[in-house]
Design a protein around this motif. Sequence first.
Motif, PDB file in Angstrom:
ATOM      1  N   TRP A  98      82.904 117.068  93.507  1.00 47.91           N
ATOM      2  CA  TRP A  98      84.343 117.319  93.717  1.00 47.91           C
ATOM      3  C   TRP A  98      84.766 118.452  94.885  1.00 47.91           C
ATOM      4  O   TRP A  98      85.903 118.112  95.561  1.00 47.91           O
ATOM      5  CB  TRP A  98      84.967 117.500  92.614  1.00 47.91           C
ATOM      6  N   TYR A 102      87.827 117.571  99.528  1.00 44.49           N
ATOM      7  CA  TYR A 102      89.114 118.012 100.355  1.00 44.49           C
ATOM      8  C   TYR A 102      88.525 118.195 101.947  1.00 44.49           C
ATOM      9  O   TYR A 102      89.406 117.975 102.768  1.00 44.49           O
ATOM     10  CB  TYR A 102      89.607 119.165  99.864  1.00 44.49           C
ATOM     11  N   ASP A 103      87.467 119.154 102.182  1.00 43.40           N
ATOM     12  CA  ASP A 103      86.965 119.252 103.390  1.00 43.40           C
ATOM     13  C   ASP A 103      86.283 118.363 104.092  1.00 43.40           C
ATOM     14  O   ASP A 103      86.774 118.038 105.293  1.00 43.40           O
ATOM     15  CB  ASP A 103      85.801 120.358 103.420  1.00 43.40           C
ATOM     16  N   HIS A 106      89.263 115.885 105.463  1.00 43.74           N
ATOM     17  CA  HIS A 106      89.964 116.707 106.581  1.00 43.74           C
ATOM     18  C   HIS A 106      89.290 116.759 107.980  1.00 43.74           C
ATOM     19  O   HIS A 106      89.844 116.764 108.934  1.00 43.74           O
ATOM     20  CB  HIS A 106      90.540 118.061 106.096  1.00 43.74           C
ATOM     21  N   ILE A 117      94.420 111.532 102.366  1.00 48.61           N
ATOM     22  CA  ILE A 117      95.044 112.691 102.277  1.00 48.61           C
ATOM     23  C   ILE A 117      96.243 112.636 101.506  1.00 48.61           C
ATOM     24  O   ILE A 117      96.614 113.403 100.558  1.00 48.61           O
ATOM     25  CB  ILE A 117      95.245 113.482 103.800  1.00 48.61           C
ATOM     26  N   ILE A 120      96.811 113.050  97.793  1.00 52.54           N
ATOM     27  CA  ILE A 120      96.238 114.703  97.229  1.00 52.54           C
ATOM     28  C   ILE A 120      98.032 115.202  96.843  1.00 52.54           C
ATOM     29  O   ILE A 120      97.903 116.302  96.102  1.00 52.54           O
ATOM     30  CB  ILE A 120      95.602 115.606  98.123  1.00 52.54           C
ATOM     31  N   GLN A 121      98.862 114.837  97.387  1.00 55.67           N
ATOM     32  CA  GLN A 121     100.142 115.603  97.415  1.00 55.67           C
ATOM     33  C   GLN A 121     101.011 115.300  96.320  1.00 55.67           C
ATOM     34  O   GLN A 121     100.665 114.228  95.528  1.00 55.67           O
ATOM     35  CB  GLN A 121     101.098 115.282  98.722  1.00 55.67           C
ATOM     36  N   ARG A 197      94.650 115.646  91.231  1.00 52.08           N
ATOM     37  CA  ARG A 197      95.231 116.323  92.382  1.00 52.08           C
ATOM     38  C   ARG A 197      95.250 117.713  92.474  1.00 52.08           C
ATOM     39  O   ARG A 197      95.510 118.313  93.598  1.00 52.08           O
ATOM     40  CB  ARG A 197      96.612 115.701  92.820  1.00 52.08           C
ATOM     41  N   LYS A 200      92.655 118.821  94.639  1.00 52.72           N
ATOM     42  CA  LYS A 200      92.538 118.285  95.792  1.00 52.72           C
ATOM     43  C   LYS A 200      91.580 117.171  95.843  1.00 52.72           C
ATOM     44  O   LYS A 200      91.147 116.842  96.930  1.00 52.72           O
ATOM     45  CB  LYS A 200      92.182 119.339  96.729  1.00 52.72           C
ATOM     46  N   ILE A 201      91.536 116.391  94.847  1.00 47.55           N
ATOM     47  CA  ILE A 201      90.917 115.022  94.742  1.00 47.55           C
ATOM     48  C   ILE A 201      92.130 113.865  94.832  1.00 47.55           C
ATOM     49  O   ILE A 201      93.069 113.751  94.026  1.00 47.55           O
ATOM     50  CB  ILE A 201      90.294 114.786  93.523  1.00 47.55           C
ATOM     51  N   PRO A 202      92.082 113.025  96.029  1.00 49.43           N
ATOM     52  CA  PRO A 202      92.855 112.104  96.197  1.00 49.43           C
ATOM     53  C   PRO A 202      92.643 110.788  94.981  1.00 49.43           C
ATOM     54  O   PRO A 202      91.745 110.495  94.671  1.00 49.43           O
ATOM     55  CB  PRO A 202      92.492 111.259  97.621  1.00 49.43           C
TER      56      PRO A 202
END
Length: 293
Positions: A98, A102-103, A106, A117, A120-121, A197, A200-202
């Motif tokens: 996990w 995120y990296d 991106h 992406i 994640i918000q 989230r 930072k996991i969608p």
Amino acid sequence: MADFRVIHKTKYSYDDFVAYCHNMAHMYPLTTTHQDCYRTHVTVNPKPVVSSFRRDYFGNQVFLFSVEDPHRFLEVVVESTVRTHQSFDFDLSKSTPWEHIYDLIHESALDADLQAIEFIQPSPFIPSKQLYSDFISNIFTNNKPVFQGALELTQYIFQNFQYDPKATNINTPLEQVLFERKGVCQDFSHLMIAALRSLKIPCRYVSGYLETLPPPGIQKLQGSDATHAWVSVYCPTFGWMDFDPTNGKMISEEYIITAIGRDYSDVSPLKGILFGGGKHKLKVEVDVLREQI
């Protein structure tokens, strides 16, 4: 593989006349890798003056309609025929750790990764707060494969939270669900998404239906099924995989997908604006009927 006929009836009864109303419905099952929707028929009473279908931002099929004659009730009946597919066998331990997701998304040029992406918000029903990452810190340990962690979180919520339809409503704060450990499928899905989230996991909110069976020897009651909600988690290379925290498992052939979004606000089965009507009563009946193949 399983074939289903889904009948979803929604009826509003008003104390006074509604002059006119404009509505949007997410009740049209999607065609995805999990399922094929062969037919959907919508009936609205009173008959709308204007109606149309369109795809929304998330790719869901949306039915728009306006009733412009004065009315004291509104009934929407959606009948669909869907074939679902058996989930493939996948070793969850082979999914990406996990911490790297995120990296990876991106740095990627793949459309699927870039589209993930935004999931994640924060969203209207799912705020970004530290307490949600604290909630799952014992599950998502170093280098835990993301799908393995998602399944463990799914099972943790199932085992430690009480399903209680009287405990919450659409406006109940998510923090209350976490602290009181009570709620319904919508609450548990929002909580799981908030936790993932925060790392930072969608992940996405999925609405749909779930085939339910009565106890042995008891006949299934008409209209006794209900809409359901669960969570879809993203991993680069493998894509999206769905988990149901209300029942503590990954989805299988008895699940039917109608819409996908950031949270409930994107996929509400029926919403709109009306003029007049006063107070109202709402009655919803859902039947998920397995057909013989």
